[in-house]
Design an enzyme around this catalytic site. Structure first.
Site, PDB file in Angstrom:
ATOM      1  N   THR A  58       7.317   2.236   5.232  1.00 27.65           N
ATOM      2  CA  THR A  58       7.667   2.895   3.968  1.00 27.65           C
ATOM      3  C   THR A  58       7.762   1.839   2.876  1.00 27.65           C
ATOM      4  O   THR A  58       7.992   0.650   3.152  1.00 27.65           O
ATOM      5  CB  THR A  58       9.012   3.643   4.059  1.00 27.65           C
ATOM      6  OG1 THR A  58      10.071   2.687   4.208  1.00 27.65           O
ATOM      7  CG2 THR A  58       9.023   4.630   5.215  1.00 27.65           C
ATOM      8  N   ALA A  59       7.582   2.282   1.640  1.00 26.93           N
ATOM      9  CA  ALA A  59       7.669   1.354   0.512  1.00 26.93           C
ATOM     10  C   ALA A  59       9.071   0.784   0.369  1.00 26.93           C
ATOM     11  O   ALA A  59       9.255  -0.308  -0.183  1.00 26.93           O
ATOM     12  CB  ALA A  59       7.251   2.069  -0.772  1.00 26.93           C
TER      13      ALA A  59
ATOM     14  N   ASP B 134     -12.716  -7.265  -9.874  1.00 28.07           N
ATOM     15  CA  ASP B 134     -11.571  -6.990  -9.016  1.00 28.07           C
ATOM     16  C   ASP B 134     -11.754  -7.713  -7.693  1.00 28.07           C
ATOM     17  O   ASP B 134     -12.848  -7.707  -7.126  1.00 28.07           O
ATOM     18  CB  ASP B 134     -11.437  -5.483  -8.767  1.00 28.07           C
ATOM     19  CG  ASP B 134     -10.745  -4.773  -9.921  1.00 28.07           C
ATOM     20  OD1 ASP B 134      -9.999  -5.452 -10.648  1.00 28.07           O
ATOM     21  OD2 ASP B 134     -10.957  -3.567 -10.092  1.00 28.07           O
TER      22      ASP B 134
END
EC number: 7.2.2.6
Length: 686
Positions: A379-380, A308
């Site tokens: 915010t998303a 990763d």
């Protein structure tokens, strides 16, 4: 940080040596010796020569070998078995010491079981899989489980050795908790995931003690080889008896047994079990729990590493490195807006922006309250954050994803300069992330966020490349960003915009090409790939599903540890190979020590084979037997510590092993046997 259980005991530690000596005597039982066919032959030979000693004491035979010679050979044959038992007992003793430390972590606790909407207090051992318990600040978590409600700070130092508390919460990849750890704050509800005796701590103790240890495929193959060699030499020695009788050579039973013991691969046969146990022990000292020796061995044979990006290759926190103003915008104006938009941003990226502005542009952070500011959180949905100022005049400052800020500026009636796309593209090509900054309808510029590659990681990948291991970076970034970071880090390949399905497909593709694959993971969505991989290292902070799918668990939850796991696996295989080479090479020297001495009197033609010039046939046999026993005890530290790991290719390692341990395995016995022969002559024992 190492856990208390992972501190290695010194080989010379009295608390380790005394029990090992007792265990080495206990392991003389035929049931224990029979597990090792090579040492069983030595044990049987020792028993036979012991019978010959007793027989010669009771009824001396005129044609028998001197009693003193038979007694000395018998003693050293028993020492050979004892030394092999001692090597295994020392390796097991280190594990037992660790298991003792782990047992001390167990505490009898009372659990607050949540049942039918109310709490009831029950002893922790009465909990079963599926039960739910309540844990508050100060409570010990009574068993392994998943947080199903709440969030809490947990002290896991008893298991991991890491003093810093960790956050455990429901509904994410940080939901797994371990029995025996302590809740420091807040309140959580935990669903128990293991029955008594099956907990993480129980599995650790079982694996450390070796109760669950099974032979690895390489150990099985090596055992078959050693048994085959032993049978060949056994048949050869048996046929020597009628040949000696036919030739008129006085060949005693003691000499035949000594010849057999010296020719069979007793060195590796006596150390093989200790090498395997020590390999798992070395991994545990790195705070990695291997569920089987097969997993450790597979790590040494790995061809492809899936790593990763975040946390393994990069530091994981994107840092602000520069500000790029748009045409007509002063740098100070962009710096001030970037700072104001980030003052209330507690993310690592937000703090790095404030630090960059302060250090580079000498602007001290200002209090938002003084401007009657209102913080606008990220915010998303909006993908931006910032603040709204009232004094000295109204302003709406925003920072965020480039496309989100472009949409915001246009909604305010502003224009977007062409230079924005060019600057964003350059940052993306360099592996960075662009954040746009706007003040109302004005687009001020871009902040360059860079995911910093860990220091020394490129050199580490070079070492793996030298061993023929292919490294693949796994990231959710777009292909352009992924390619830039891959170039900087020095990985061989990358998988961009990775999904769990894409990871699984990549693993299967590699395995379809005959490759062994290793990877790390912590989430439930990683479980299929962890289960498919030949070496799956799950993070201890991850979900229960991930830990059950992998065949190793990293107690430190450090993805970089995968690189160390591979090195330990390589070291285990190298130790097996080098000591096997050394053991078989030893036989050549012992052949030249014993055979010429036994037959030179009848067949003078073989006198040139007595290259060591040993003083007598009895001294030759006894010297070889003594060396055969002592070399086991001398190699115990190497078997436990492992051969020094070097990042070389397979061919280079083979050449080095043959030169150092093959040639060395021939030379050392020649020197050792000759020295022992001289000493025996000096003290009058031969």
């Amino acid at each position: 940080m190492s856990s208390p259980a992972s501190k290695p005991a010194s080989l010379l530690d009295a608390s380790l040596l005394k029990p090992a000596m007792v265990d080495s005597l206990r392991k003389l039982h035929p049931r224990d010796v029979a597990r090792n066919p090579v040492m069983f032959v030595v044990w049987a030979g020792s028993l036979l020569t012991t019978v010959l000693v007793v027989k010669d004491l009771v009824a001396p035979r005129p044609d028998a070998a001197p009693l003193g010679f038979t007694v000395q050979v018998t003693l050293w044959l028993w020492f050979t078995v004892l030394f092999a038992n001692f090597a295994e007992a020392v390796a097991e003793g280190r594990g037992k010491a660790q298991a003792g430390a782990l047992r001390k972590m167990r505490k009898e606790t009372t659990a607050r079981r949540w049942k039918d909407g109310r709490e009831e207090r029950v002893p922790a051992p009465d909990l079963r899989k599926g039960d739910e318990v309540i844990c508050e600040a100060g409570d010990l978590i009574p068993g392994d489980g998943e947080v199903v409600e709440g969030i809490a700070s947990v002290d896991e130092s008893a298991i991991t050795g890491e003093s810093a508390p960790v956050i455990r919460e429901s509904g994410g990849d940080r939901s797994a908790v371990t029995g025996g750890t302590k809740v420091l704050s807040d309140r959580i509800r935990v669903r128990i995931s293991a029955n008594p005796g099956d907990s993480f701590l129980d599995r650790m103790i079982g694996l450390v003690e070796g109760a669950a240890r099974q032979k690895t495929p390489n150990e099985v193959a090596l055992h078959i080889l050693l048994v085959g060699l032993t049978l060949i030499f056994l048949l050869a020695c048996v046929t020597l008896v009628p040949l000696a009788l036919y030739s008129g050579v006085p060949l005693s039973g003691t000499a035949v047994v000594a010849l057999l013991v010296c020719l069979i691969p007793t060195t590796i046969g006596g150390l093989l079990s200790a090498i395997g146990i020590a390999g798992m022990d070395r991994l545990l000292r790195k705070n990695v729990l291997a569920m089987s020796g097969r997993a450790v061995e597979a790590a040494g044979d790995v061809d492809t590493l899936l790593l990763d990006k975040t946390g393994t290759i990069t530091l994981g926190n994107r840092m602000a490195t520069e500000l790029l103003p748009m045409p007509g915008v002063r740098m100070e104006e962009l710096a001030e807006a970037a700072q104001l938009a980030s003052l209330a941003d507690e993310t690592p990226e937000g703090r790095s922006i404030v630090t960059l502005v302060k250090d580079t542009y000498k602007m001290r952070p200002r209090e938002l309250q003084a401007h009657h500011a209102t913080f606008v959180p990220f915010t998303a949905q909006t993908r931006m954050s910032g603040c709204d100022l009232v004094d000295p005049h109204p302003r709406s400052i925003r920072k965020g994803a480039v496309d989100a800020i472009v949409t915001y500026v246009r909604s305010q009636g502003g224009a977007v300069p062409d230079e924005l796309a060019q600057a964003s593209g350059r940052i993306g090509d360099a592996g960075g992330t662009p954040l746009a900054v706007a003040d109302g309808a004005r687009l001020l510029g871009i902040i360059h966020l860079k995911d910093v590659v860990k220091g020394g990681i490129k050199e580490r990948f070079d070492r793996f490349r030298a061993m023929g291991i292919r490294t693949v970076m796994i990231t959710g970034d777009n292909p352009r960003t992924a390619a830039a970071i891959a170039r900087e880090a020095g990985v061989d390949d990358f998988l961009a915009e990775a999904t769990p399905e894409a990871k699984l497909a990549l693993i299967r593709t590699e395995q379809g090409r005959g490759k062994l694959v290793a990877m790390t993971g912590d989430g439930t969505n990683d479980a299929p790939a962890l289960a498919q991989a030949d070496v799956g290292v799950a993070m201890n902070t991850g979900t229960q599903a991930a830990k059950e799918a992998g065949n190793m668990v990293d107690l430190d939850s450090n993805p970089t540890k995968l690189l160390e796991v591979v090195e330990v696996g390589k070291q285990l295989l190298m130790t097996h190979g080098t000591l096997t080479t050394f053991s078989i090479a030893n036989d050549v020297a012992k052949y030249f020590a014993i055979l010429p001495a036994l037959f030179m009197g009848v067949f003078p033609q073989i006198a040139p084979l007595n290259v060591m010039g040993l003083s007598s046939p009895f001294s030759a046999v006894l010297s070889a037997v003594i060396f055969n026993a002592l070399i086991i005890i001398l190699l115990i530290p190497l078997a436990l510590k492992g051969v020094r790991y070097r990042p070389l290719g397979a061919e280079a390692l083979l050449r080095r092993s043959l030169l150092l341990y093959g040639v060395g395995g021939v030379i050392v016995p020649f020197v050792g046997i000759k020295v022992i022969d001289v000493l025996l002559g000096a003290v009058g024992l031969a």
